[in-house]
Scaffold this active site. Structure first.
Site, PDB file in Angstrom:
ATOM      1  N   LYS A  31       0.826  -1.219   0.000  1.00 31.80           N
ATOM      2  CA  LYS A  31       0.000   0.000   0.000  1.00 31.80           C
ATOM      3  C   LYS A  31       0.860   1.268   0.000  1.00 31.80           C
ATOM      4  CE  LYS A  31      -1.052  -0.980   4.807  1.00 31.80           C
ATOM      5  NZ  LYS A  31       0.162  -0.396   5.365  1.00 31.80           N
ATOM      6  N   ARG A  66      -6.079   3.086  11.635  1.00 29.40           N
ATOM      7  CA  ARG A  66      -5.825   1.666  11.890  1.00 29.40           C
ATOM      8  C   ARG A  66      -6.729   1.102  12.975  1.00 29.40           C
ATOM      9  NH1 ARG A  66      -0.204   1.485  10.102  1.00 29.40           N
ATOM     10  NH2 ARG A  66       0.702  -0.572  10.230  1.00 29.40           N
ATOM     11  N   ARG A  93      12.545  -9.504   3.258  1.00 29.02           N
ATOM     12  CA  ARG A  93      13.067  -8.185   2.863  1.00 29.02           C
ATOM     13  C   ARG A  93      14.426  -7.906   3.525  1.00 29.02           C
ATOM     14  NH1 ARG A  93       8.927  -3.359   3.298  1.00 29.02           N
ATOM     15  NH2 ARG A  93       8.817  -3.951   5.487  1.00 29.02           N
ATOM     16  N   ARG A 150      14.947  -5.169   8.738  1.00 31.42           N
ATOM     17  CA  ARG A 150      14.248  -4.258   9.640  1.00 31.42           C
ATOM     18  C   ARG A 150      13.810  -5.049  10.862  1.00 31.42           C
ATOM     19  NH1 ARG A 150       9.550  -0.897   6.574  1.00 31.42           N
ATOM     20  NH2 ARG A 150       8.315  -1.512   8.373  1.00 31.42           N
ATOM     21  N   ARG A 190       2.272  -8.284  14.113  1.00 25.94           N
ATOM     22  CA  ARG A 190       1.688  -7.180  13.335  1.00 25.94           C
ATOM     23  C   ARG A 190       0.458  -7.665  12.567  1.00 25.94           C
ATOM     24  NH1 ARG A 190       6.383  -5.178   9.792  1.00 25.94           N
ATOM     25  NH2 ARG A 190       5.108  -3.377   9.270  1.00 25.94           N
TER      26      ARG A 190
HETATM   27  P1  AMP Z   1       3.576   0.852   8.867  1.00 24.46           P
HETATM   28  O1  AMP Z   1       4.828   1.230   8.162  1.00 24.46           O
HETATM   29  O2  AMP Z   1       2.353   1.583   8.367  1.00 24.46           O
HETATM   30  O3  AMP Z   1       3.353  -0.652   8.921  1.00 24.46           O
HETATM   31  O4  AMP Z   1       3.740   1.345  10.386  1.00 24.46           O
HETATM   32  C1  AMP Z   1       4.807   0.890  11.187  1.00 24.46           C
HETATM   33  C2  AMP Z   1       4.411   0.961  12.654  1.00 24.46           C
HETATM   34  O5  AMP Z   1       4.101   2.326  13.011  1.00 24.46           O
HETATM   35  C3  AMP Z   1       3.185   0.157  13.056  1.00 24.46           C
HETATM   36  O6  AMP Z   1       3.488  -1.204  13.295  1.00 24.46           O
HETATM   37  C4  AMP Z   1       2.758   0.893  14.332  1.00 24.46           C
HETATM   38  O7  AMP Z   1       3.600   0.574  15.414  1.00 24.46           O
HETATM   39  C5  AMP Z   1       3.046   2.355  13.967  1.00 24.46           C
HETATM   40  N1  AMP Z   1       1.870   2.982  13.312  1.00 24.46           N
HETATM   41  C6  AMP Z   1       1.788   3.444  12.038  1.00 24.46           C
HETATM   42  N2  AMP Z   1       0.577   3.960  11.776  1.00 24.46           N
HETATM   43  C7  AMP Z   1      -0.147   3.799  12.915  1.00 24.46           C
HETATM   44  C8  AMP Z   1      -1.483   4.107  13.291  1.00 24.46           C
HETATM   45  N3  AMP Z   1      -2.349   4.665  12.418  1.00 24.46           N
HETATM   46  N4  AMP Z   1      -1.891   3.809  14.542  1.00 24.46           N
HETATM   47  C9  AMP Z   1      -1.052   3.239  15.425  1.00 24.46           C
HETATM   48  N5  AMP Z   1       0.219   2.903  15.153  1.00 24.46           N
HETATM   49  C10 AMP Z   1       0.681   3.184  13.905  1.00 24.46           C
END
Ligand code: AMP
Length: 215
Positions: free
Chosen positions: A13, A85, A124, A157, A168
Site C-alpha cells: 500500500k 488503523r 526483505r 528491519r 503485526r
Molecule cells: P507501517 O509502516 O504503516 O506498517 O507502520 C509501522 C508501525 O508504526 C506500526 O506497526 C505501528 O507501530 C506504527 N503505526 C503506524 N501507523 C499507525 C497508526 N495509524 N496507529 C497506530 N500505530 C501506527
C-alpha cells in the site's frame, strides 16, 4: 480528493500510495514513515515510539490522531497510508475531515495472502549504505546477504523479523479489519488484488480513481 490506503502489512500500500502521489500530484502521508523518520533522528517522538514499533504494537490513538490532524489541516487533497488503523482513529478522522467541510473520497483495501505477506516481509533485506531493497525469496542479491552495488552486508528491519511480523498481522486482524468493514458499510471501499505486478495493481487503482473523478 482524500484517498486512504488500507490493507494488511506488506501488501504494497505504501508503494501504491506513492504512485498515486506521483500520478495525481497530491501529497502522500505515511504514519509509519513519520515514526521511522523520528526514530532515525532520535527526536522526542522517536524515543517515545521506538519500542512500540519494534514490538509490532500500535502507537496510542490520540498521539497518532494529533500527528495526522496537524499534517492534513491545510491540505485539500492527499493520500494517506497506514491510517486509520483502529475504529477510534477512523471516527475521529472522519469528524476532523467533515469539520473542514471535506469528505473521504476513496478507501482502498489491498489484498495479499498471508503466506505471501510473510515472505515479502521476512524476506526483505535492505542495504544500510545505498538503501536498495532486496528480497531473499523474490529478488535475491548476487551474493547472499550482500549488496550488489557496494558490497555492504544487508540488514533486516527489526519489525520484519518473523515473530514481530506475526504480531503485526494479529494487530491488523484485531484492530484494522473492523476499519475495513466500517468503510465497506459506508460504500467507499474498493478492494484491490495486490498479488499482481506493481504496475498492474496500480492500473486497477487508477481505473477506480479516474472513474471517481469522471462522476
Ligand atoms: P507501517 O509502516 O504503516 O506498517 O507502520 C509501522 C508501525 O508504526 C506500526 O506497526 C505501528 O507501530 C506504527 N503505526 C503506524 N501507523 C499507525 C497508526 N495509524 N496507529 C497506530 N500505530 C501506527
Amino acid at each position: 480528493m482524500i484517498i486512504v490506503m488500507l490493507g494488511n502489512i506488506g501488501t504494497g500500500k505504501g508503494t501504491q500510495g506513492k504512485l498515486i502521489m506521483k500520478n495525481y500530484n497530491i501529497p502522500y502521508i505515511s504514519t509509519g514513515d513519520i515514526f521511522r523518520e523520528n526514530i532515525k533522528n532520535n527526536t522526542e517522538l522517536g524515543l517515545k515510539v521506538k519500542s512500540i514499533l519494534n514490538d509490532g504494537k500500535l502507537v496510542n490513538d490520540e498521539l497518532v490522531n494529533q500527528i495526522v490532524f496537524d499534517k492534513i489541516k491545510n491540505l485539500d487533497s492527499f493520500v494517506i497510508d497506514g491510517y486509520p488503523r483502529t475504529i477510534y482513529q477512523a471516527e475521529k478522522f472522519e469528524n476532523f475531515v467533515n469539520n473542514l467541510n471535506r469528505k473521504l473520497d476513496i478507501v482502498f483495501s489491498i489484498i495479499v495472502s498471508e503466506e505471501n505477506i510473510i515472505k515479502r516481509l521476512t524476506g526483505r533485506r535492505i542495504c544500510p549504505e545505498c538503501g536498495k531493497i532486496y528480497n531473499i525469496y523474490f529478488d535475491k542479491p548476487e551474493k547472499d546477504e550482500i549488496c550488489n552495488f557496494d558490497g555492504e552486508k544487508l540488514i533486516q528491519r527489526e519489525d520484519d523479523k518473523i515473530e514481530i511480523v506475526k504480531k503485526r498481522i494479529e494487530e491488523f486482524k484485531e484492530n484494522t479489519e473492523p476499519v475495513i468493514e466500517y468503510y465497506r458499510n459506508k460504500n467507499i471501499l474498493y478492494e484491490i488484488d495486490g498479488e499482481k505486478e506493481i504496475f498492474e495493481v496500480f492500473n486497477d487503482i487508477k481505473r477506480v480513481i479516474d472513474d471517481y473523478i469522471k462522476k
